[in-house]
Design an enzyme around this catalytic site. Structure first.
Site, PDB file in Angstrom:
ATOM      1  N   CYS A 130       0.830  -1.207   0.000  1.00  0.00           N
ATOM      2  CA  CYS A 130       0.000   0.000   0.000  1.00  0.00           C
ATOM      3  C   CYS A 130       0.863   1.254   0.000  1.00  0.00           C
ATOM      4  CB  CYS A 130      -0.921   0.027   1.215  1.00  0.00           C
ATOM      5  SG  CYS A 130      -2.269  -1.150   1.085  1.00  0.00           S
ATOM      6  N   CYS A 163      13.256   6.609  -6.904  1.00  0.00           N
ATOM      7  CA  CYS A 163      11.800   6.481  -6.811  1.00  0.00           C
ATOM      8  C   CYS A 163      11.406   7.003  -5.435  1.00  0.00           C
ATOM      9  CB  CYS A 163      11.353   5.048  -7.043  1.00  0.00           C
ATOM     10  SG  CYS A 163      11.976   3.900  -5.805  1.00  0.00           S
TER      11      CYS A 163
END
Lengths: 492, 152
Positions: free
Chosen positions: A297, A450
């Site tokens: 998540c 990232c």
């Protein structure tokens, strides 16, 4: 010889002595010797399973052995061991032994309801499917929630409200701002507090009748069986594969039903695993997906309201199992799609070849789940001078400040790029890298990043595999950059 | 079977009732100090339960240790504990039974709607299966000086 100090109520069993000598190198051995010499003590110190009673405290000098090595705590001959009673009690009159103690497969006597409880649960009591006896089963029930996060929030709040007598919660995290859009156990003032403390306050406010037992620890192969042992039903609210397999296997090994749920982006899943004769999670997924294939998540995001629906399905199944009513979600796998607002149901069968619950199980004890899921502690990266694979946020900043012309590729998604970015970067989402690497010069040094460093590590591996000579991965991703270099930017 | 007796003084009786009234709607708790079967003083203790003080009480090990020490300093012994049952009868619960110690006297005072009511005393059976109700008697010649509440 170490001395054991005896509290007043136990002195009749030690010929009125307030201190007794005993032999042994550990607390356990010492107490065994003590109860050998003074047999009357045994029933008051140990329960039927031969474990120290919870209200018996043992101190070595001034330290509680719970915080040392429990009964394995070593004792020197100069030490003083004290047995100190916890004195506790409270209202709720003794229930007559219930004749219908079906409960959740337990032989415990069902507790009676107090007048206050009758009032509180009146809307349950007037339904014949629940009734007074059903409510007493709920009161006698012990449910363990793994995690006090997105799923654990609605599960524990509804189970507390419904009158489940004992709720255990395992979690080791603190409340973070990024939890608040879905973890409704916790509020803005709780940010920075332990999730367990916050959960305890919220659940007690909902229902002070419920006994909340908190376990501030990461569930592991070492502690899972022991933690599960006193509970009737386990509710899996975990967010990662190693823990999910661990919960499943520990449920099968201890024979406790697993009210399972999981969430990702807009989709949720729920089922009841590991019941007698029913399938387990491994009957459905014998092996975990390759590491990195299914993002968490934190990487992929999750719709804030999604855990509400899935958690309440888990809570509903838990209540049904306790009451023994309705059709439980056993052998059925429910898939919920929030965008289309649709439920689908898959049939599940118990797999006779299942490695855990099959007829010839190969997994008979808990294993190393990190390793099983391929996410174990990474081998130390080779950091040869000319072959560096990583760069830290601080090093990157220093090189930028020196005016070096750097090519930095951000491999996150465009919506993440909108939240925060490192100046001068180019966006090529990970999925586009194989199509677009031709835009880059394989002889030039490249820096990739990232959010946290996982996706960019994959991008770096890929780029090296297609001939890029020097690819550096930004360690800890943009989150580390924000922490160490540019705290003005928002974290997500 | 003989019924165990526990003698208390008028001041002890008053101190326990007052403590129960003071902490209502929460449970109060404290130690009973004296010798033999006569309670001559009480030590009020803080209720450290984490499970909701309306329904539970817990005496910390350190407070227990202090109470025992205090009793022996006074030349007495620790005879047991008292606690209140707010809006509930003065009868022991399963929870009381699960946590009881042998030989101790357990006084329970019921506090109904804030007013102290019935007071009873209980002793754990040797086999831990249940409590025997004892008989509370009021010590004659109870001297006010010996019945002072020892304040924590």
């Amino acid at each position: 010889m170490p001395k054991i100090l005896i509290p007043t109520p136990l002195r009749p069993y030690t010929d009125k002595q307030d201190a007794v000598d005993a032999r042994g190198a550990t607390v356990g051995e010492l107490l065994a010797d003590l109860t050998r010499k003074h047999a009357g003590l045994k029933a008051h110190l140990y329960n039927d399973q031969g474990k120290l009673r919870s209200f018996v405290n043992v101190y070595v000098n001034d330290e509680d052995i719970r915080y040392l090595q429990k009964e394995q705590t070593p004792v020197a001959s100069s030490d003083t061991v004290s047995i100190i009673p916890s004195v506790a009690g409270g209202v709720e009159t003794v229930a007559p032994p219930a004749t219908d103690a079906v409960g959740s497969g337990s032989s415990r006597a069902l507790p009676n309801l107090t007048n206050d409880e009758v009032k509180r649960y009146s809307r349950h009591l007037i339904m014949p499917e629940v009734g007074v006896d059903g409510q007493r089963k709920l009161k006698a029930a012990k449910v363990l929630c793994i995690g006090a996060g997105g799923l654990g929030s609605p599960v524990s709040m509804y189970l507390a409200a419904a009158g489940v007598g004992t709720l255990g919660i395992v979690d080791f995290d603190v409340v973070d701002f990024s939890n608040l859009h879905r973890q409704i156990l916790h509020g803005t003032p709780d940010v920075g507090r332990s999730k367990l403390q916050s959960a305890r306050d919220k659940l007690h406010a909902i229902n002070p009748e419920v006994e909340i037992q908190t376990y501030e620890t990461a569930l592991s192969s070492q502690n899972a069986l022991k933690l599960f042992e006193p509970f009737d039903i386990i509710v899996d609210g975990t967010d990662n594969f190693p823990t999910r397999y661990l919960v499943n296997d520990a449920c099968v090994l201890t024979g406790k039903p697993n009210a399972y749920g999981s969430i990702f982006r807009f989709e949720g899943q729920a089922s009841v695993f590991a019941t007698k004769g029913g399938p387990c999670y491994r009957c459905l997924y014998p092996e975990p997906p390759p590491p990195g294939l299914v993002p968490s998540c934190a990487e992929g995001g999750v719709l804030g309201v999604l855990p509400g629906i899935i958690g309440i399905i888990q809570a509903t199944e838990t209540v049904k199992l306790i009451l023994g009513i309705g059709e439980p979600l056993i052998g059925r796998f429910l898939i919920y799609d929030a965008l289309r607002m649709r439920f689908r149901e898959l049939k599940l069968r118990k797999d006779p070849d299942c490695p855990v619950c099959g007829t010839h199980p190969t997994v008979k004890q808990l294993i190393d789940y990190e390793q099983f899921c391929g996410v174990g502690p990474a081998a130390p990266e080779p950091v040869a001078v000319n072959n560096a694979t990583e760069i830290t946020a601080v090093e990157l900043k220093q090189r930028m400040d020196r005016g070096e012309k750097l090519r930095i590729i951000d491999v996150r998604e465009p919506n993440e790029y909108q939240i925060c970015r490192i100046p001068g970067t180019e966006l090529i989402p990970l999925g586009d890298v194989p199509k677009r690497y031709n835009e880059l010069d394989p002889d030039q040094e490249l820096i990739v990043h990232c959010k946290m460093g996982g996706r960019s590590a994959k991008a770096a591996d890929f780029l090296r595999s297609v001939g890029f000579k020097q690819v550096l991965n930004l360690k800890g991703g943009i989150l580390d950059w924000i922490d160490k270099v540019d705290p003005s930017q928002p974290k997500y | 079977m003989t019924i165990k007796r526990l003698a208390i003084t008028a001041d002890v009786d008053r101190a326990i009732r007052a403590h129960g009234q003071e902490t209502f709607p929460h449970e109060c708790c404290g130690a009973l100090v004296g010798s033999g079967d006569r309670v001559t003083a009480v030590v009020p203790l803080p209720n450290m339960t984490e499970e909701g003080p309306r329904r539970r009480f817990l005496v910390r090990p350190s407070d227990y240790r202090d109470a025992e020490r205090r009793a022996s300093e006074l030349g007495h012994e620790l005879l047991g504990f008292y606690h209140s049952h707010p809006d509930h009868p003065a009868r022991p619960s399963q929870y009381d039974l699960d946590h009881a110690w042998p030989t101790f006297a357990y006084i329970i005072v019921s506090v109904m709607a804030g007013a102290p009511d019935a007071m009873t005393v209980w002793f754990l059976k040797e086999d831990r299966s249940s409590f025997d109700e004892g008989q509370l008697t009021y010590a004659e010649n109870s001297h006010p000086d010996t019945a002072a509440t020892v304040h924590g």
